[in-house]
Design an enzyme around this catalytic site. Structure first.
Site, PDB file in Angstrom:
ATOM      1  CE  LYS A  53      -3.935  -2.342   1.967  1.00  0.00           C
ATOM      2  NZ  LYS A  53      -4.543  -2.963   3.137  1.00  0.00           N
ATOM      3  CD  GLN A  97      -3.941  -4.834   6.110  1.00  0.00           C
ATOM      4  OE1 GLN A  97      -3.974  -3.799   5.453  1.00  0.00           O
ATOM      5  NE2 GLN A  97      -4.321  -5.987   5.604  1.00  0.00           N
ATOM      6  CG  ASP A 120     -10.394  -0.671   4.319  1.00  0.00           C
ATOM      7  OD1 ASP A 120     -10.008  -1.172   3.254  1.00  0.00           O
ATOM      8  OD2 ASP A 120      -9.751  -0.731   5.383  1.00  0.00           O
TER       9      ASP A 120
END
Ligand code: GUN
Length: 284
Positions: A53, A97, A120
């Site tokens: 990322k 995460q 997200d």
């Protein structure tokens, strides 16, 4: 005769368009984009994702802020960091995460990320937007799958679409995105009575269950588009998907490999969401 859907090429196209748009907006309007990525603990797979990322951010011209917190971090400490990032003007997107260590409640963490910065699209407010088809942020992995299907030129409207897996991150939002494109969608899961029979009806089959090689060639309709979201680590260290590639390719018209299919798409769509987040500053 099957064709491979190359996620690396398609994701590169998405990242290039994010980079080009951001570069233009930087020049014209002085826009900046920032993504905060939080990782708690030492999960090796999570570390790889987070590194990728960061690299994608660098490529696209997005500033990345990495918070690598120790396993012993308390839920309150994590929430304190999230609250700080929620009000930090340099941070447009926040990604925590998953999975988190067991002593931290994922739901509470997700609910505390500002919906405006939830790149997200995991926050209930954004999930609700997905249900009604008016999303600001598309969930990254399902959105990546939609790009891969689009790259084949396959029309979704009226097609039999079977999603294997019902997770909040992939299966459920995946079904919604296909439904919004007027697919006839079936969601299969561990209690589904005859998985093979459902799969054999699919013009578009998306596997996202996390069971290595569950979907075999004899469960696939001739000419189907097969998308494998699975990313399973075998005992020999090799990565494998939920679809048994060698037998499935004999039936599919298009099929994604693992690795190199859906994986790179998730990160590319995250970059796109971060650009969307940054652009919302222009409207204020
Ligand atoms: N863990 C596995 N996939 C994802 C993802 O898409 N987002 C986050 N935050 N964690 C993950």
């Amino acid at each position: 005769m099957y064709r491979i859907i190359d996620g690396k090429t398609v994701s590169q196209g998405v990242k290039d368009s994010v980079r080009d748009e951001l570069t233009a907006l930087k020049t014209e309007m002085g826009l900046t984009a920032g993504l905060a990525v939080i990782i708690v603990g030492d999960d090796p797979a999570s570390k790889v994702y987070v590194r990728n990322k960061k690299l994608a951010c660098e490529y696209c011209g997005i500033e990345s802020f990495e918070y690598a917190l120790p396993e012993r971090t308390t839920q309150d400490e994590l929430l304190e960091l999230i609250n700080k990032l929620n009000s930090d003007p340099k941070v447009d997107g926040i990604l925590c995460q998953l999975p988190l260590p067991e002593h931290i409640d994922e739901k509470v963490v997700i609910n505390n990320i500002s919906p405006a910065k939830d790149v997200d699209a995991f926050h209930p407010e954004n999930v609700g937007q997905i249900m009604i088809g008016e999303y600001k942020y598309l969930p990254c992995t399902p959105a990546g799958v939609m790009e891969l299907i689009a790259s084949t030129g396959t029309e979704i409207s009226g097609k039999e679409c079977v999603v294997v897996g019902r997770s909040n991150i992939v299966g459920k939002p995946m079904a919604m995105l296909l439904l919004h494109k007027s697919g006839t969608v079936t969601i299969c899961h561990s209690k589904t009575k005859d998985l093979a029979e459902h799969c054999r009806r699919a013009d578009i089959l998306v596997a996202a269950v996390g069971v290595p090689n569950l979907i075999k060639g004899d469960m696939i309709k001739e000419g189907a588009v097969v998308i494998d979201v699975g990313m399973n680590r075998l005992d020999n260290g090799k990565l494998c998907g939920d679809v048994e590639f060698e037998t499935a390719k004999e039936k599919a018209s298009y099929i994604t490999p693992v690795p190199g299919g859906v994986g790179p798409m998730t990160i590319a769509m995250l970059m796109k969401n971060t650009l969307t987040a940054a652009k919302s500053k222009l409207k204020q």
